[in-house]
Scaffold this motif. Structure first.
Motif, mmCIF file in Angstrom:
data_model
loop_
_atom_site.group_PDB
_atom_site.id
_atom_site.type_symbol
_atom_site.label_atom_id
_atom_site.label_comp_id
_atom_site.label_asym_id
_atom_site.label_seq_id
_atom_site.Cartn_x
_atom_site.Cartn_y
_atom_site.Cartn_z
ATOM 1 N N GLY A 105 -76.105 30.164 -19.534
ATOM 2 C CA GLY A 105 -76.084 29.999 -18.085
ATOM 3 C C GLY A 105 -74.935 30.767 -17.443
ATOM 4 O O GLY A 105 -75.111 31.413 -16.405
ATOM 5 N N LEU A 106 -73.766 30.707 -18.066
ATOM 6 C CA LEU A 106 -72.613 31.463 -17.553
ATOM 7 C C LEU A 106 -72.893 32.961 -17.580
ATOM 8 O O LEU A 106 -72.588 33.681 -16.620
ATOM 9 C CB LEU A 106 -71.355 31.137 -18.367
ATOM 10 C CG LEU A 106 -70.774 29.740 -18.191
ATOM 11 C CD1 LEU A 106 -69.701 29.474 -19.239
ATOM 12 C CD2 LEU A 106 -70.213 29.544 -16.791
ATOM 13 N N LEU A 107 -73.472 33.441 -18.671
ATOM 14 C CA LEU A 107 -73.784 34.862 -18.796
ATOM 15 C C LEU A 107 -74.814 35.291 -17.752
ATOM 16 O O LEU A 107 -74.632 36.303 -17.063
ATOM 17 C CB LEU A 107 -74.301 35.171 -20.212
ATOM 18 C CG LEU A 107 -74.704 36.612 -20.499
ATOM 19 C CD1 LEU A 107 -73.515 37.559 -20.320
ATOM 20 C CD2 LEU A 107 -75.262 36.727 -21.913
ATOM 21 N N VAL A 117 -77.571 25.039 -19.315
ATOM 22 C CA VAL A 117 -77.916 26.344 -18.738
ATOM 23 C C VAL A 117 -77.776 26.275 -17.218
ATOM 24 O O VAL A 117 -77.176 27.158 -16.593
ATOM 25 C CB VAL A 117 -79.347 26.777 -19.131
ATOM 26 C CG1 VAL A 117 -79.797 27.972 -18.310
ATOM 27 C CG2 VAL A 117 -79.416 27.108 -20.613
ATOM 28 N N TRP A 118 -78.301 25.219 -16.614
ATOM 29 C CA TRP A 118 -78.197 25.048 -15.164
ATOM 30 C C TRP A 118 -76.733 25.007 -14.730
ATOM 31 O O TRP A 118 -76.339 25.668 -13.773
ATOM 32 C CB TRP A 118 -78.921 23.767 -14.723
ATOM 33 C CG TRP A 118 -78.719 23.471 -13.266
ATOM 34 C CD1 TRP A 118 -79.442 23.970 -12.223
ATOM 35 C CD2 TRP A 118 -77.709 22.645 -12.701
ATOM 36 N NE1 TRP A 118 -78.936 23.486 -11.043
ATOM 37 C CE2 TRP A 118 -77.875 22.675 -11.305
ATOM 38 C CE3 TRP A 118 -76.682 21.873 -13.247
ATOM 39 C CZ2 TRP A 118 -77.043 21.965 -10.438
ATOM 40 C CZ3 TRP A 118 -75.852 21.171 -12.376
ATOM 41 C CH2 TRP A 118 -76.041 21.220 -11.011
ATOM 42 N N LEU A 119 -75.903 24.231 -15.442
ATOM 43 C CA LEU A 119 -74.490 24.109 -15.096
ATOM 44 C C LEU A 119 -73.777 25.451 -15.201
ATOM 45 O O LEU A 119 -73.028 25.839 -14.296
ATOM 46 C CB LEU A 119 -73.806 23.082 -16.004
ATOM 47 C CG LEU A 119 -72.296 22.919 -15.806
ATOM 48 C CD1 LEU A 119 -71.983 22.428 -14.388
ATOM 49 C CD2 LEU A 119 -71.739 21.966 -16.853
ATOM 50 N N GLY A 120 -74.007 26.160 -16.298
ATOM 51 C CA GLY A 120 -73.371 27.467 -16.457
ATOM 52 C C GLY A 120 -73.761 28.428 -15.351
ATOM 53 O O GLY A 120 -72.929 29.137 -14.789
ATOM 54 N N TYR A 121 -75.039 28.429 -15.016
ATOM 55 C CA TYR A 121 -75.526 29.302 -13.955
ATOM 56 C C TYR A 121 -74.902 28.918 -12.616
ATOM 57 O O TYR A 121 -74.453 29.776 -11.862
ATOM 58 C CB TYR A 121 -77.053 29.220 -13.882
ATOM 59 C CG TYR A 121 -77.661 30.223 -12.929
ATOM 60 C CD1 TYR A 121 -77.953 31.507 -13.353
ATOM 61 C CD2 TYR A 121 -77.928 29.881 -11.607
ATOM 62 C CE1 TYR A 121 -78.508 32.433 -12.492
ATOM 63 C CE2 TYR A 121 -78.481 30.799 -10.734
ATOM 64 C CZ TYR A 121 -78.767 32.074 -11.181
ATOM 65 O OH TYR A 121 -79.307 32.992 -10.321
ATOM 66 N N ARG A 122 -74.850 27.643 -12.329
ATOM 67 C CA ARG A 122 -74.272 27.178 -11.058
ATOM 68 C C ARG A 122 -72.776 27.461 -10.985
ATOM 69 O O ARG A 122 -72.249 27.716 -9.915
ATOM 70 C CB ARG A 122 -74.530 25.686 -10.860
ATOM 71 C CG ARG A 122 -75.894 25.407 -10.345
ATOM 72 C CD ARG A 122 -75.986 25.870 -8.892
ATOM 73 N NE ARG A 122 -77.356 26.188 -8.597
ATOM 74 C CZ ARG A 122 -77.770 27.251 -7.916
ATOM 75 N NH1 ARG A 122 -76.926 28.106 -7.449
ATOM 76 N NH2 ARG A 122 -79.020 27.465 -7.697
ATOM 77 N N LEU A 123 -72.084 27.381 -12.114
ATOM 78 C CA LEU A 123 -70.648 27.693 -12.112
ATOM 79 C C LEU A 123 -70.406 29.158 -11.770
ATOM 80 O O LEU A 123 -69.428 29.498 -11.111
ATOM 81 C CB LEU A 123 -70.018 27.360 -13.470
ATOM 82 C CG LEU A 123 -69.856 25.877 -13.768
ATOM 83 C CD1 LEU A 123 -69.422 25.679 -15.216
ATOM 84 C CD2 LEU A 123 -68.859 25.224 -12.826
ATOM 85 N N ALA A 151 -72.480 28.006 1.032
ATOM 86 C CA ALA A 151 -72.393 26.882 1.952
ATOM 87 C C ALA A 151 -73.161 27.142 3.239
ATOM 88 O O ALA A 151 -73.825 26.262 3.765
ATOM 89 C CB ALA A 151 -70.929 26.579 2.272
ATOM 90 N N ALA A 152 -73.113 28.360 3.757
ATOM 91 C CA ALA A 152 -73.734 28.648 5.053
ATOM 92 C C ALA A 152 -75.255 28.650 4.983
ATOM 93 O O ALA A 152 -75.920 28.171 5.881
ATOM 94 C CB ALA A 152 -73.246 30.002 5.578
ATOM 95 N N THR A 153 -75.835 29.189 3.921
ATOM 96 C CA THR A 153 -77.279 29.315 3.854
ATOM 97 C C THR A 153 -77.936 28.277 2.956
ATOM 98 O O THR A 153 -79.121 28.041 3.068
ATOM 99 C CB THR A 153 -77.675 30.702 3.329
ATOM 100 O OG1 THR A 153 -77.191 30.836 2.000
ATOM 101 C CG2 THR A 153 -77.134 31.801 4.209
ATOM 102 N N GLY A 154 -77.148 27.704 2.063
ATOM 103 C CA GLY A 154 -77.712 26.728 1.131
ATOM 104 C C GLY A 154 -78.560 27.351 0.045
ATOM 105 O O GLY A 154 -79.294 26.664 -0.630
ATOM 106 N N THR A 155 -78.487 28.686 -0.120
ATOM 107 C CA THR A 155 -79.260 29.360 -1.161
ATOM 108 C C THR A 155 -78.346 29.856 -2.246
ATOM 109 O O THR A 155 -77.150 29.974 -2.055
ATOM 110 C CB THR A 155 -80.050 30.556 -0.581
ATOM 111 O OG1 THR A 155 -79.120 31.493 -0.043
ATOM 112 C CG2 THR A 155 -81.025 30.099 0.481
ATOM 113 N N ALA A 156 -78.938 30.142 -3.378
ATOM 114 C CA ALA A 156 -78.163 30.670 -4.507
ATOM 115 C C ALA A 156 -77.642 32.045 -4.173
ATOM 116 O O ALA A 156 -78.305 32.839 -3.516
ATOM 117 C CB ALA A 156 -79.019 30.720 -5.768
ATOM 118 N N ALA A 157 -76.428 32.304 -4.624
ATOM 119 C CA ALA A 157 -75.805 33.613 -4.380
ATOM 120 C C ALA A 157 -76.440 34.693 -5.200
ATOM 121 O O ALA A 157 -76.987 34.484 -6.214
ATOM 122 C CB ALA A 157 -74.306 33.544 -4.681
#
Length: 135
Positions: A52-54, A117-123, A129-135
């Motif tokens: 997830g981090l990768l 995997v989810w946690l690594g990806y989210r980290l 914050a402004a759009t609420g979408t994934a970067a």
């Protein structure tokens, strides 16, 4: 030449990942000394987090990372985590009359590894914050 370099990256990463798994499993198994494949479980959860981090780092950078991904993702993490060993652990628990432990282990492995995997990806790619979408 690109194929040869990428294939070498997968081989080197795979060898290092397999060695890391071997050493980590031995250390965890020695530390816990229980009749439960805690070493494989920990390795697969850590592998999920690292994947997830990768993936998050690759998404965040916005750049192709083929050679690095072949070394770290396909190679190292492919050699480090092990679905075949997980499957054998579940089978051995079931065959040994420990169906409840087999089911618990299978559930924990699936839930924790996907969660990692989810946690690594989210980290690596937190929501904006402004759009609420994934970067």
């Amino acid at each position: 030449m690109g194929y040869v370099i990428n294939a070498a990256a997968v081989m080197i990463g795979g060898a290092l990942g397999a060695l890391a798994r071997f050493r980590m499993d031995a250390a965890i198994t020695h530390a816990f000394m229980i009749n439960f494949p805690v070493g494989t479980l920990c390795i697969n959860v850590l592998g999920g987090l690292l994947m997830g981090l990768l993936q998050g780092a690759m998404k965040r950078s916005g750049k192709p990372f083929a050679l690095g991904y072949n070394l770290l993702g396909t190679g190292f993490l492919g050699g480090f985590t092990t679905f075949s060993h997980f499957s054998l652990d579940v089978f051995d628990l079931w065959r040994g009359g420990q169906g409840g432990l087999a089911a618990l282990y299978a559930f924990l492995s699936l839930a924790l590894c996907i969660g990692a995997v989810w946690l690594g990806y989210r980290l690596m790619c937190p929501r904006r914050a402004a759009t609420g979408t994934a970067a």
